[in-house]
Each structure stands twice: as structure tokens, then as C-alpha cells.
Design a protein around this motif. Structure first.
Motif, PDB file in Angstrom:
ATOM      1  N   LYS A 257       0.848  -1.197   0.000  1.00 41.67           N
ATOM      2  CA  LYS A 257       0.000   0.000   0.000  1.00 41.67           C
ATOM      3  C   LYS A 257       0.879   1.241   0.000  1.00 41.67           C
ATOM      4  O   LYS A 257       0.623   2.207   0.712  1.00 41.67           O
ATOM      5  CB  LYS A 257      -0.933  -0.008   1.216  1.00 41.67           C
ATOM      6  N   GLU A 258       1.951   1.135  -0.748  1.00 37.64           N
ATOM      7  CA  GLU A 258       2.897   2.242  -0.892  1.00 37.64           C
ATOM      8  C   GLU A 258       3.468   2.708   0.433  1.00 37.64           C
ATOM      9  O   GLU A 258       3.898   3.851   0.580  1.00 37.64           O
ATOM     10  CB  GLU A 258       2.244   3.420  -1.647  1.00 37.64           C
ATOM     11  N   GLN A 259       3.390   1.855   1.404  1.00 37.79           N
ATOM     12  CA  GLN A 259       4.028   2.185   2.674  1.00 37.79           C
ATOM     13  C   GLN A 259       5.419   1.553   2.667  1.00 37.79           C
ATOM     14  O   GLN A 259       5.608   0.476   2.099  1.00 37.79           O
ATOM     15  CB  GLN A 259       3.229   1.623   3.847  1.00 37.79           C
ATOM     16  N   SER A 260       6.363   2.226   3.267  1.00 39.48           N
ATOM     17  CA  SER A 260       7.690   1.631   3.370  1.00 39.48           C
ATOM     18  C   SER A 260       8.366   2.148   4.614  1.00 39.48           C
ATOM     19  O   SER A 260       7.955   3.168   5.180  1.00 39.48           O
ATOM     20  CB  SER A 260       8.526   1.974   2.132  1.00 39.48           C
TER      21      SER A 260
ATOM     22  N   PHE B 249      10.635   6.385   8.272  1.00 40.53           N
ATOM     23  CA  PHE B 249      11.789   7.051   8.882  1.00 40.53           C
ATOM     24  C   PHE B 249      11.824   8.553   8.532  1.00 40.53           C
ATOM     25  O   PHE B 249      12.234   9.371   9.343  1.00 40.53           O
ATOM     26  CB  PHE B 249      13.089   6.355   8.474  1.00 40.53           C
ATOM     27  N   THR B 250      11.364   8.867   7.328  1.00 41.29           N
ATOM     28  CA  THR B 250      11.286  10.279   6.958  1.00 41.29           C
ATOM     29  C   THR B 250      10.326  11.006   7.894  1.00 41.29           C
ATOM     30  O   THR B 250      10.593  12.118   8.370  1.00 41.29           O
ATOM     31  CB  THR B 250      10.791  10.410   5.495  1.00 41.29           C
ATOM     32  N   LEU B 251       9.179  10.316   8.173  1.00 37.63           N
ATOM     33  CA  LEU B 251       8.199  10.906   9.088  1.00 37.63           C
ATOM     34  C   LEU B 251       8.765  11.032  10.499  1.00 37.63           C
ATOM     35  O   LEU B 251       8.510  12.015  11.206  1.00 37.63           O
ATOM     36  CB  LEU B 251       6.918  10.067   9.099  1.00 37.63           C
ATOM     37  N   PHE B 252       9.541  10.002  10.903  1.00 37.20           N
ATOM     38  CA  PHE B 252      10.176  10.062  12.228  1.00 37.20           C
ATOM     39  C   PHE B 252      11.078  11.292  12.309  1.00 37.20           C
ATOM     40  O   PHE B 252      11.071  12.032  13.282  1.00 37.20           O
ATOM     41  CB  PHE B 252      11.023   8.800  12.474  1.00 37.20           C
ATOM     42  N   ASP B 253      11.867  11.495  11.237  1.00 32.37           N
ATOM     43  CA  ASP B 253      12.779  12.642  11.211  1.00 32.37           C
ATOM     44  C   ASP B 253      11.993  13.948  11.361  1.00 32.37           C
ATOM     45  O   ASP B 253      12.352  14.837  12.149  1.00 32.37           O
ATOM     46  CB  ASP B 253      13.565  12.681   9.881  1.00 32.37           C
ATOM     47  N   GLY B 254      10.890  13.976  10.577  1.00 35.54           N
ATOM     48  CA  GLY B 254      10.074  15.186  10.609  1.00 35.54           C
ATOM     49  C   GLY B 254       9.487  15.440  11.983  1.00 35.54           C
ATOM     50  O   GLY B 254       9.321  16.596  12.402  1.00 35.54           O
ATOM     51  N   ALA B 255       9.158  14.342  12.692  1.00 38.53           N
ATOM     52  CA  ALA B 255       8.550  14.476  14.019  1.00 38.53           C
ATOM     53  C   ALA B 255       9.602  14.581  15.110  1.00 38.53           C
ATOM     54  O   ALA B 255       9.259  14.648  16.296  1.00 38.53           O
ATOM     55  CB  ALA B 255       7.645  13.274  14.274  1.00 38.53           C
ATOM     56  N   GLY B 256      10.869  14.517  14.722  1.00 45.91           N
ATOM     57  CA  GLY B 256      11.961  14.631  15.700  1.00 45.91           C
ATOM     58  C   GLY B 256      12.123  13.401  16.562  1.00 45.91           C
ATOM     59  O   GLY B 256      12.564  13.446  17.696  1.00 45.91           O
TER      60      GLY B 256
END
Lengths: 332, 257
Positions: free
Chosen positions: A267-270, A275-282
Motif C-alpha cells: 500500500k505504498e508504505q515503506s 523514517f522520513t516521518l520520524f525525522d520530521g517528528a523529531g
């Protein structure tokens, strides 16, 4: 490649009317390391019992290394080694004598049987216990004795019914290494186990049996590819605070420094996106792991009746971070 | 059937059986020797001297063949019933069932073990008997064939008991309530000529009577029944019992589910 085991239309109905096998078909190729999995009472032991002649079949045919167990039983049995679930050696005999006697049952001369007994007792680290009365062995030693006994006539097909049940992890891993070595030398192995990690790491092909029917029979890789979701646990350096912004993912904060995230495969999740989202959320991740063994996940999914034909997933845990899942509609 | 494999397998079972009863000789060889020696002392020497002659022989001479036969019967039976049931109980019968060993080989192996223990105890008892009386054998072929056939018949009987047994109680009930009365009423201690007509005729239904008398004929040359009938009865029990045991084994009665 030749077939080591061929089962066609195998049925078993016990005297009380219980139908343990409802006509199963199974092919195991020579040299394979094959897992036969299923919940308790699914029909695994009945199937193995029929192969090993301790259970009489009601219908169907079984060929071991091309020998039909009805027409050609001696040749079929000569090819077969069995490690049953329960300890069933003579508790009053010495370890060495158990192996020599077993060799005799397969027509090995006494001299050859003694030679083989020494070979396998050494391989399984039991040589020092050769003169010990078997009932005084520890549980792990008894398990190894069962394997040594099954190998003394060097069978082409080895059937192991939960060989590592009750064995500590260190010994279990050494038994895996030994079984891999036996398989590498050309012996076909059929394994039943409740340790799915064991099946996943050892076996190339797998059949799952439930309620007397084979519900899956494929390669381990193919089966695991069917896994549509995986749940990962992340340990974080910094404390987590709800609400978390992880659009497209279903996430759950387990405690201040632990996060559970469900990834829908296909489902286009990877993990990269995550990890990009983790980075964005600090969020700084210090380690990650699967919540459960992948095969276990698959196994549980397959056995849920509704999951094969419309399984209704249980209600969501109230701890699930709502905006993370809802924002993309990816939550189930 | 690969005869070479079956032969090795047969020898393996026999060696295992002999090693078993030799390993626990204090339970298997000594008690029957002591029991029978006490019979020699009490019935032969102490009471026997007051009984006088029976069948034309001193009571001690008369009773010795019966007591040897009693030892052979009890030990052939006891060996097979306890060993085979123990094998079933511990589950290691599966070692044999999963192997290429044929049912007939399993049966013959266990029977050979029973016969060898019966003969071993019979031999010990015979040696002990020589301390109490002189023994001269009237006919070696009859003596040997009678003792062998009897050992085979009771080994088969022990095997059948073990096949049907579900608990250790089941393997002691038959020896206690069936075998022992049949032995005691089978002419071991007396001649059936001493019985009233009715009970003498009832005794003819007891198979042990034919075995004891056939063996006694081999040693002393006297018997309460015809030798031909003894051989006929033994052959009948042997073939019938063997056939039935094979039937049960092939069906996997109480062995396979």
C-alpha cells in the motif's frame, strides 16, 4: 527432483467417528527441509502416525521414496527415520544399547550398528553418556538421544515431530545446526513444530494443516510474501507524546520510549517513508524489531477462519493514535 | 520380505530379551529357583516321604517333572507378558512398528525370549532337583519336545495377555486367577487317577494336564493321558495361539490407532 514423500487423498476416521484427516495431498521433494504446521488437533500427528505405521489410515495412499507403504512396506520403512514427540525409548536400557538395538531392527549387523551408534552419539554430544541408563538423562539429552536413534540406520527421509519441545534456546540452536547439516548431506527432513521461528529459519517449503485439511502448501518465501502487514516495534531515544503525526500509518505508543507501527505491505508504505516521518517528528530511533515472528503472523492469519474467507478484524485498540491512521484512510 | 533383515531383526529382539532377563536375574531367575526348591523340600522330602509311591515312583520322583514344568510354564508366560507389555507401556513398541521388522519376526522374537527364559529356569530347577532325587530320563526326544512345545504355548499365551492388557493389573490377573489354579489342578502334584471319576473327567479339559503328563512320560515313562493326545493338544494350542497372535499383531490390536 524426485519425490521423497507423496500423499494422495489421505483420510483418517477414528473409531469414535472423529475425522482427523479429510483427504489430504502432499508432495515433499527429495532433499527438502519441509515444515508441516498446524494447531493442536489439526491432524499433523495423525499424518505422521500414518507415515510411521502407528496409525492406520482409512483411505488414500502414501509413498515414501517411491515405495507404497501398503505394497512395499519394508522398503518404505527402511527409508524412514522417526523422532516422535514423546520419549519412547526403553527407560531401563543404556544409551548405547538403545541405538544398537534400533540398528538391528533395520537389519544392521551388530558391528555396523555399534559403529553408527558411536558416530551419532558423538555428533550429538552423547558419547560420554553411552553407558548411562536412559531414564537418568536430562530432557535435552533425551531429545538428542531420540534424534540419534532415528539416524542410526541413516534414513533418506527423517520425520521430526516437535524435536525441540522443552529444550532451552542454546541447545535448540545447536540442534538446528545439526539438522541443517543432516539436510545438507542429502536427508529429506519433515518437521512439525510449535516454534515458528524454527520452521522459518530451517524450512524451505511448508504445508499448513487445519481441521484435517491442507490449507496452504507452498515455499516459505511465497508464503511470507503473502504477508500483507507487519508490525514493528521502535525504541526511541526521546520520550514520545501523543498525538503523533505519522500520516498513512497506524501507530500506537506503547510507553514513553516505545512505539508500535503497522505497515501495510503493498500500500505504498515503506520503512523509508516511516523514517522520513520520524525525522520530521523529531523522533530518534535507537532500535527496531518485528513485534512477532513473520511466519507466526502468517500462521495466525491463515488459521483465523474469517481470514481465509472474510475474517472480521477485532475492534481497534483505543490506544491507537487516531489522526495517524485516519489521515490517509490506511487504517483498517 | 527381505529375509536377511528379518533374521538380523529377530536376533536383535532375542538378544534384547535375553539381556533383559539376565540383567534383572534377581527378579527373573532366583525367585522361581527358590520357590521350586521349597516345593522340593516340603512336598518332596518332608510330606512326600509320608505319601509313599505315586504312579509307581517315589512321590519325590513323581513330583519333580511336574515342578520343572511348572517353572517352565510360569517363566515362559511371565517373561513375554511383562516384557511385551512393558514395551507397549513405555511406547518403545513404536521402535519396532516403524522399522521394517515384520509382525511375524516380532512375534517369533518375543516367543524365543520367553522360551529361553522358561528353559533357563527349567534348567536351574532341574539341577536343584538333583540335590533331592536321582533323575533318569526315559526318552530325551519326548522330554525335550514336550518342554519346548510347552514353553512355546505359554510364551504365546503371555503374548496374548500382553496384547490385550491395558494396565499392569491386567498382566497379573491372568497368572494369579487362571494360570496358577490350572497348574495346581493340572497333575503337577498328583495323578488324576486319585480323583473321583467326575473330577478326573473335568481335569481332562485342563491343557496343562497334557503338558505335565507328556513331560512326565518323557522322564519317568508314566502318564495319566495318552502321549498322542498330549502332542495333539500341544500342537493345537501352539498353532491356534500363534495364528491368533499373528491376527492381532497384523490388525495392530491395541498397538495402532
Amino acid at each position: 527432483m524426485s519425490v521423497a514423500l507423496e500423499i494422495k487423498g489421505l483420510k483418517k476416521t477414528y473409531a469414535d467417528g472423529f475425522q482427523a484427516l479429510k483427504g489430504i495431498d502432499l508432495h515433499v521433494r527429495q532433499g527438502d527441509f519441509f515444515a508441516l504446521l498446524g494447531p493442536n488437533g489439526a491432524g499433523k500427528s495423525t499424518t505422521l502416525g500414518i507415515l510411521t505405521s502407528v496409525v492406520s489410515k482409512s483411505a488414500g495412499s502414501v509413498c515414501i521414496m517411491g515405495h507404497d507403504i501398503d505394497q512395499d512396506f519394508q522398503q518404505a520403512k527402511q527409508c524412514l527415520g522417526v523422532v516422535p514427540q514423546e520419549f519412547n525409548f526403553n527407560q531401563f536400557e543404556k544409551v548405547f544399547d538403545i541405538l544398537v538395538t534400533q540398528g538391528g531392527y533395520y537389519g544392521l549387523s551388530r558391528a555396523l550398528a555399534k559403529q553408527r551408534a558411536e558416530k551419532y552419539l558423538r555428533k550429538l554430544d552423547l558419547w560420554d553418556k553411552r553407558d548411562t541408563i536412559s531414564r537418568t538423562l536430562s530432557g535435552g539429552m533425551k531429545r538428542r538421544l531420540m534424534i540419534a536413534r532415528a539416524l542410526v540406520h541413516e534414513p533418506q527421509l527423517l520425520v521430526l515431530d516437535e524435536p525441540t519441545a522443552g529444550v532451552d534456546i542454546e541447545l535448540r540452536r545447536s540442534m538446528w545446526e545439526f539438522l541443517t547439516e543432516v539436510n545438507d548431506e542429502g536427508t529429506t527432513i519433515i518437521l512439525t513444530t510449535h516454534y515458528l521461528e524454527e520452521a522459518e529459519s530451517l524450512c524451505r517449503n511448508i504445508a499448513i494443516i487445519d481441521e484435517g485439511q491442507i490449507i496452504e502448501n507452498t515455499s516459505m518465501k511465497s508464503l511470507l510474501r503473502k504477508l500483507t502487514r507487519e508490525i514493528f516495534i521502535f525504541d526511541t531515544r526521546n520520550a514520545l507524546q501523543a498525538p503523533l503525526e505519522l500520516p498513512g500509518f497506524t501507530a500506537r505508543i506503547m510507553d514513553d520510549n516505545m512505539l508500535e507501527v503497522e505497515i501495510e505491505v503493498g500500500k505504498e508504505q515503506s520503512l523509508n517513508k516511516l523514517f522520513t516521518l520520524f525525522d520530521g517528528a523529531g523522533i530518534e530511533v535507537t532500535s527496531m524489531r518485528n513485534k512477532s515472528n513473520r511466519l507466526e503472523e502468517m500462521f495466525v492469519n491463515l488459521l483465523k477462519p474469517g481470514n481465509i474467507v472474510g475474517y472480521d478484524k477485532p475492534a481497534e485498540d483505543p490506544m491507537v493514535v487516531p489522526n495517524a491512521a485516519a489521515s490517509s484512510g490506511a487504517a483498517s | 520380505m527381505n529375509m536377511a533383515i528379518q533374521w538380523v531383526s529377530f536376533k536383535t529382539i532375542v538378544v534384547k530379551e535375553v539381556r533383559r532377563f539376565m540383567r534383572i536375574w534377581v527378579q527373573t531367575l532366583v525367585p522361581p529357583a527358590i520357590t521350586i526348591a521349597l516345593y522340593f523340600v516340603i512336598f518332596g522330602s518332608l510330606i512326600g516321604s509320608r505319601i509313599g509311591q505315586m504312579g509307581g515312583y517315589d512321590y519325590m520322583q513323581f513330583v519333580v517333572p511336574g515342578l520343572i514344568m511348572m517353572a517352565v510354564i510360569q517363566n515362559s508366560y511371565g517373561n513375554v507378558v511383562s516384557s511385551f507389555y512393558g514395551t507397549k507401556f513405555q511406547g518403545n513398541i513404536e521402535e519396532l512398528l516403524v522399522s521394517p521388522t515384520a509382525e511375524v519376526t516380532i512375534l517369533l522374537g518375543y516367543l524365543a525370549g520367553g522360551v529361553l527364559r522358561g528353559l533357563a529356569v527349567g534348567g536351574i530347577v532341574t539341577v536343584l532337583a538333583l540335590f533331592f532325587t536321582d533323575l533318569s530320563v526315559e526318552s530325551w526326544p519326548i522330554t525335550i519336545s514336550m518342554v519346548l512345545m510347552t514353553a512355546v504355548v505359554f510364551s504365546i499365551a503371555g503374548f496374548l495377555n500382553a496384547m490385550y492388557a491395558n494396565s499392569f493389573d491386567d498382566i497379573s490377573i491372568i497368572p494369579t486367577f487362571v494360570l496358577t489354579p490350572m497348574i495346581y489342578l493340572g497333575g503337577v502334584f498328583y495323578s488324576v487317577d486319585l480323583l473321583p471319576d467326575f473330577w478326573a473327567k473335568v481335569s481332562l479339559a485342563n491343557p496343562i494336564l497334557y503338558m505335565v503328563n507328556g513331560f512326565r512320560y518323557g522322564i519317568l515313562g508314566v502318564s495319566d493321558v495318552s502321549l498322542g493326545v498330549s502332542y495333539f493338544m500341544l500342537t493345537l494350542f501352539m498353532l491356534g495361539g500363534f495364528g491368533f497372535a499373528m491376527y492381532l499383531l497384523t490388525r495392530g490390536e491395541k498397538l495402532r490407532s
